[in-house]
Design an enzyme around this catalytic site. Structure first.
Site, mmCIF file in Angstrom:
data_model
loop_
_atom_site.group_PDB
_atom_site.id
_atom_site.type_symbol
_atom_site.label_atom_id
_atom_site.label_comp_id
_atom_site.label_asym_id
_atom_site.label_seq_id
_atom_site.Cartn_x
_atom_site.Cartn_y
_atom_site.Cartn_z
ATOM 1 N N LYS A 174 31.040 -19.085 -45.486
ATOM 2 C CA LYS A 174 30.364 -17.829 -45.108
ATOM 3 C C LYS A 174 30.496 -17.681 -43.596
ATOM 4 C CE LYS A 174 27.997 -15.051 -46.917
ATOM 5 N NZ LYS A 174 28.319 -13.670 -47.424
ATOM 6 N N ASP A 192 30.673 -15.602 -51.564
ATOM 7 C CA ASP A 192 30.256 -14.642 -52.598
ATOM 8 C C ASP A 192 31.490 -14.075 -53.307
ATOM 9 O OD1 ASP A 192 30.928 -13.445 -50.184
ATOM 10 O OD2 ASP A 192 29.252 -12.031 -50.158
ATOM 11 N N ASP A 194 28.844 -27.269 -54.792
ATOM 12 C CA ASP A 194 27.961 -27.535 -55.930
ATOM 13 C C ASP A 194 27.841 -26.267 -56.782
ATOM 14 O OD1 ASP A 194 26.089 -28.984 -57.508
ATOM 15 O OD2 ASP A 194 24.481 -27.895 -56.501
ATOM 16 N N ASP A 197 30.028 -25.162 -60.740
ATOM 17 C CA ASP A 197 29.399 -24.744 -62.006
ATOM 18 C C ASP A 197 29.901 -23.368 -62.438
ATOM 19 O OD1 ASP A 197 27.974 -27.123 -61.725
ATOM 20 O OD2 ASP A 197 26.086 -26.248 -62.406
HETATM 21 C C1 IPM Z 1 26.453 -32.389 -58.918
HETATM 22 C C2 IPM Z 1 24.989 -32.402 -59.232
HETATM 23 C C3 IPM Z 1 24.232 -33.092 -58.134
HETATM 24 C C4 IPM Z 1 24.442 -32.336 -56.846
HETATM 25 C C5 IPM Z 1 22.741 -33.247 -58.422
HETATM 26 C C6 IPM Z 1 22.480 -33.944 -59.732
HETATM 27 C C7 IPM Z 1 22.047 -33.946 -57.283
HETATM 28 O O1 IPM Z 1 24.510 -31.124 -59.463
HETATM 29 O O2 IPM Z 1 27.037 -33.476 -58.772
HETATM 30 O O3 IPM Z 1 27.024 -31.308 -58.835
HETATM 31 O O4 IPM Z 1 23.698 -31.389 -56.537
HETATM 32 O O5 IPM Z 1 25.360 -32.677 -56.114
HETATM 33 MN MN MN Z 2 26.003 -29.602 -59.382
#
Ligand code: IPM
Ligand code: MN
Length: 373
Positions: A207, A239, A263, A267
């Site tokens: 960012k 973003d 992180d 996901d």
């Molecule tokens: C990841 C997980 C961890 C993080 C958590 C469990 C602390 O979400 O490895 O992505 O935030 O790094």
């Molecule tokens: Mn994570």
């Protein structure tokens, strides 16, 4: 890391025993690790690689029993006694520190303690997976390199706290940005480029339009990138990166980003390839490395044979490759692709394996070659 040693006479001696530590973890961790170990042992039996597997304690249950999620002696052994570490997910929502954060997590301890500065998160669409985006296998195949030792997470447990205000600071260093950028460019060199055009490319995600720390991150990315004229440099604000990872995933090859953004975005990427249960990772440092699913310990489905073991199995394959056991790694990845293609097993849209964790594991093993290929 160990590797085949040459005799210098054109012959190669047998690789030494691969010394692995295993942290089974909490919730679904133990059943995932069991599944991955079954696959590991079946694959290395075919290739003739020797493994010595030692269990090491860590996680929320260990915290509950001892008051520490990882004993300092364990960390020292993990650093010195093993070639690599396979770790299951850890943490339980009810096991918390007095400050409200989870007590059983190991990220802060292992990533910092072992200085594993590159968190490598491949996002790859496999055959037969029900993903919410309409893409074919091969169209989503990139790796997120998440800086793993600083950024916003540097403040973990250290933020300023008063009764009326709380602050966690995001800090990046020249050294930290440099080494992870170099890692990303080197990784791009070892790959075949982005699905859309075969161009080897590193996309810097930040960012930098708003925050100076991110502008610094991007500046170092450019400086390091000068030494890699064969790798295209690309840029996204975080973003827009979230948008494009979903809308145009075929553009990406290697994605380099700060710890917290990595992180979140890993996901997002996981959602496009069938969920977190499909996604492995490697925490890589110069002296130690460990491999784990990118998801948590899902205690609500623990012990029910419902967890998807793919993330853990692919983490084990990444570990083998990192330790130069390329044949065994390839056998596992090929067997996974084959079993998914065969339709013998299915991963449901909610990410769970249709006939259960154990059945999935055994079906995968039947797709390994009968003997050394
Ligand atoms: C990841 C997980 C961890 C993080 C958590 C469990 C602390 O979400 O490895 O992505 O935030 O790094
Ligand atoms: Mn994570």
């Amino acid at each position: 890391m160990t590797a085949n040693r040459s005799t210098g006479k054109g012959r190669t001696t047998a690789a030494p025993v691969l010394r692995l530590a295993v942290i089974r973890g909490d919730g679904i961790g133990p059943e995932l690790v069991d599944s991955a170990l079954r696959v590991l042992s079946a694959a290395t039996a075919r290739t003739g690689d020797d493994l010595a597997v030692t269990e090491e304690p860590g996680g929320a249950e260990v915290y509950r029993a001892t008051g520490a999620a990882l004993d300092p002696g364990t960390l020292e052994r993990l650093r010195t006694d093993y070639d690599a570490i396979l770790k299951g997910p850890v943490g339980l929502p009810e096991v918390r520190k007095p400050d409200g954060t989870e007590a059983g997590l190991l990220g802060g301890i292992l990533r910092t303690g072992l200085d594993t500065y590159a968190n490598v998160r491949p996002i790859r669409l496999l055959p037969g997976v029900q993903a919410p985006v309409r893409r074919a296998p091969g169209e989503i195949d990139y790796v997120i390199v998440r800086e793993n030792t600083e950024g916003l997470y540097l403040s973990r447990g250290l933020g300023v706290v008063t009764p009326s205000a709380v602050a966690d600071q995001l800090m990046v260093t020249r050294e930290g940005c440099t080494r992870v950028a170099r890692f990303a460019f080197e990784l791009a060199r070892s790959r075949r480029g982005a699905p859309v055009d075969g161009v080897r490319r590193v996309t810097c995600v930040d960012k930098s339009n708003v925050l100076r720390s991110y502008a610094f991150f991007r500046k170092i990315f450019d400086e390091v990138g000068e030494a890699y004229p064969d790798i295209e440099r690309d840029y996204r604000y975080a973003d827009a990166a979230g948008h494009d990872l979903v809308a145009h995933p075929e553009l990406f090859d290697v994605v380099l980003t700060e710890n917290f953004l990595g992180d979140l975005l890993s996901d997002v990427g996981a959602a496009t390839v069938g969920g977190l249960g499909m996604c492995p990772s490697g925490n890589i440092g110069d002296d130690a490395s460990y491999f784990e699913p990118i998801h948590g310990s899902a205690p609500t489905i623990a012990g029910q044979d419902r967890a998807n073991p793919v993330s853990q199995i692919l983490s084990a394959a990444m570990m083998l490759r990192h330790c130069a056991r390329h044949n065994a790694a390839r056998l596992i990845e090929d067997a996974l692709t084959a079993v998914l293609e065969s339709g013998d097993v299915r991963v449901r849209a909610d990410g769970s394996p249709q006939a259960g964790t154990s059945h999935f594991t055994e079906a995968l093993i039947t797709h390994l070659p009968k003997e050394e290929p």
